[in-house]
Design an enzyme around this catalytic site. Structure first.
Site, PDB file in Angstrom:
ATOM      1  N   SER A 130       0.863  -1.179  -0.163  1.00 51.62           N
ATOM      2  CA  SER A 130       0.011  -0.207  -0.132  1.00 51.62           C
ATOM      3  C   SER A 130       0.843   1.377   0.068  1.00 51.62           C
ATOM      4  O   SER A 130       2.211   1.820   0.820  1.00 51.62           O
ATOM      5  CB  SER A 130      -0.705  -0.201   1.186  1.00 51.62           C
ATOM      6  OG  SER A 130      -1.510  -0.770   1.166  1.00 51.62           O
TER       7      SER A 130
HETATM    8  N1  SAH Z   1      -0.142  -5.879   3.506  1.00 53.26           N
HETATM    9  C1  SAH Z   1       0.682  -5.912   2.665  1.00 53.26           C
HETATM   10  C2  SAH Z   1       0.014  -5.393   1.478  1.00 53.26           C
HETATM   11  C3  SAH Z   1      -0.982  -6.641   1.285  1.00 53.26           C
HETATM   12  S1  SAH Z   1      -1.703  -6.642  -0.604  1.00 53.26           S
HETATM   13  C4  SAH Z   1       1.730  -5.503   2.822  1.00 53.26           C
HETATM   14  O1  SAH Z   1       2.201  -4.156   4.018  1.00 53.26           O
HETATM   15  O2  SAH Z   1       2.689  -5.707   1.843  1.00 53.26           O
HETATM   16  C5  SAH Z   1      -2.947  -7.872  -0.172  1.00 53.26           C
HETATM   17  C6  SAH Z   1      -2.483  -9.623   0.293  1.00 53.26           C
HETATM   18  O3  SAH Z   1      -3.426  -9.691   0.761  1.00 53.26           O
HETATM   19  C7  SAH Z   1      -1.630 -10.204  -0.929  1.00 53.26           C
HETATM   20  O4  SAH Z   1      -0.302 -10.069  -0.904  1.00 53.26           O
HETATM   21  C8  SAH Z   1      -2.695 -10.612  -1.313  1.00 53.26           C
HETATM   22  O5  SAH Z   1      -2.602 -12.027  -1.767  1.00 53.26           O
HETATM   23  C9  SAH Z   1      -3.587 -11.122  -0.130  1.00 53.26           C
HETATM   24  N2  SAH Z   1      -4.597 -12.112   0.277  1.00 53.26           N
HETATM   25  C10 SAH Z   1      -5.845 -12.098  -0.508  1.00 53.26           C
HETATM   26  N3  SAH Z   1      -6.942 -12.997   0.353  1.00 53.26           N
HETATM   27  C11 SAH Z   1      -6.311 -13.376   0.891  1.00 53.26           C
HETATM   28  C12 SAH Z   1      -6.119 -14.329   2.030  1.00 53.26           C
HETATM   29  N4  SAH Z   1      -7.661 -14.603   2.366  1.00 53.26           N
HETATM   30  N5  SAH Z   1      -6.023 -14.436   3.356  1.00 53.26           N
HETATM   31  C13 SAH Z   1      -4.881 -14.086   3.518  1.00 53.26           C
HETATM   32  N6  SAH Z   1      -4.014 -13.578   2.216  1.00 53.26           N
HETATM   33  C14 SAH Z   1      -4.790 -12.561   1.253  1.00 53.26           C
END
Ligand code: SAH
Length: 234
Positions: free
Chosen positions: A66
């Site tokens: 983000s």
């Molecule tokens: N917080 C992260 C950015 C997250 S982007 C950072 O600081 O870099 C959103 C992430 O959520 C992606 O990596 C995606 O693969 C993950 N995601 C989506 N659905 C999910 C689920 N059900 N359980 C765990 N991770 C999930």
């Protein structure tokens, strides 16, 4: 802990710090965490020069780390204090988990994170590629002493159901609030999630007032990648 050493990156980081401080939206302990975590260790090598530009950056697997202000606001909205247990769903690069660690983990007198404490930050990533990526980033930057990372579907909650959280932060967007996550929230706990199935979503905060009683607030419009898994979109 690793620190930002590169002179040019450190200058950009300090400028961003001043901008955030002036905006008055971000409290001092969250700003302090921002200064401590080397974001350049969590972005792909070819994008390192953009580490301190306040924009989301692609990290592969259709996911993004983000924008910095968003990562900081998620910490802010979760109303965290030292000692809180926090669960992040969607580890991605590991950057948000590192920020959370700087806020909730116990520190030494010199401000570094204390070795040998119980884990305070729990984070789950559904993509095995991103899980490996985040794990190596968190390891290299020494955050694993207080962060526990797992690969799996975070909408099902943390596998050890005896752990209850003061805060849960979902960093992917869904149009339903995953029931298992509400169950793992302590009374007075906060769950933050981008809510909605469209291109733009609304960030919401749900507070558990009492067992089975919740209060919902709408915070701001946001754009996150879709939440996958059993209680997700896909
Ligand atoms: N917080 C992260 C950015 C997250 S982007 C950072 O600081 O870099 C959103 C992430 O959520 C992606 O990596 C995606 O693969 C993950 N995601 C989506 N659905 C999910 C689920 N059900 N359980 C765990 N991770 C999930």
């Amino acid at each position: 802990m690793k620190e930002t050493k590169n002179k040019r990156l450190l200058e950009q980081k300090k400028r961003l710090y001043e901008t955030f401080k002036r905006s008055l939206r971000i409290s001092d302990n969250v700003l302090k965490a921002f200064m401590k975590v080397p974001r350049e260790e969590f972005v792909p090598k070819r994008l390192i020069e953009y580490s301190y530009i306040d924009e989301p950056l692609p990290i592969g697997e259709m996911a993004t780390i983000s924008a910095i202000s968003m990562s900081l606001m998620l910490c802010e909205y979760a109303e965290l204090k030292e000692g809180d247990l926090v669960l992040e769903v969607g580890t991605g690069s590991g950057y948000q988990a590192a920020l959370l660690a700087e806020i909730v983990c116990e520190k030494n007198p010199d401000g570094s994170i204390r070795e040998g404490q119980s884990k305070k930050v729990y984070t789950i990533e559904i993509s095995s590629e991103l899980y490996e990526y985040a794990l190596s980033n968190l390891k290299r930057t020494c955050y694993l002493k207080c962060v526990d990372a797992k690969c799996g579907d975070g909408t099902l909650g943390w596998p050890d159901k005896t752990i209850k959280f003061d805060a849960i932060i979902i960093t992917a967007a869904g149009s339903k609030v995953p029931e298992p996550l509400l169950d793992q929230l302590k009374v007075k706990g906060r769950l933050i999630m981008p809510y909605g199935g469209g291109w733009i979503q609304t960030l919401i905060r749900i507070k558990k007032i009492d067992e089975g009683r919740y209060e919902r607030e709408y915070l701001e419009d946001v754009r996150f990648v879709p939440l996958r898994g059993k209680y997700g979109e896909q």
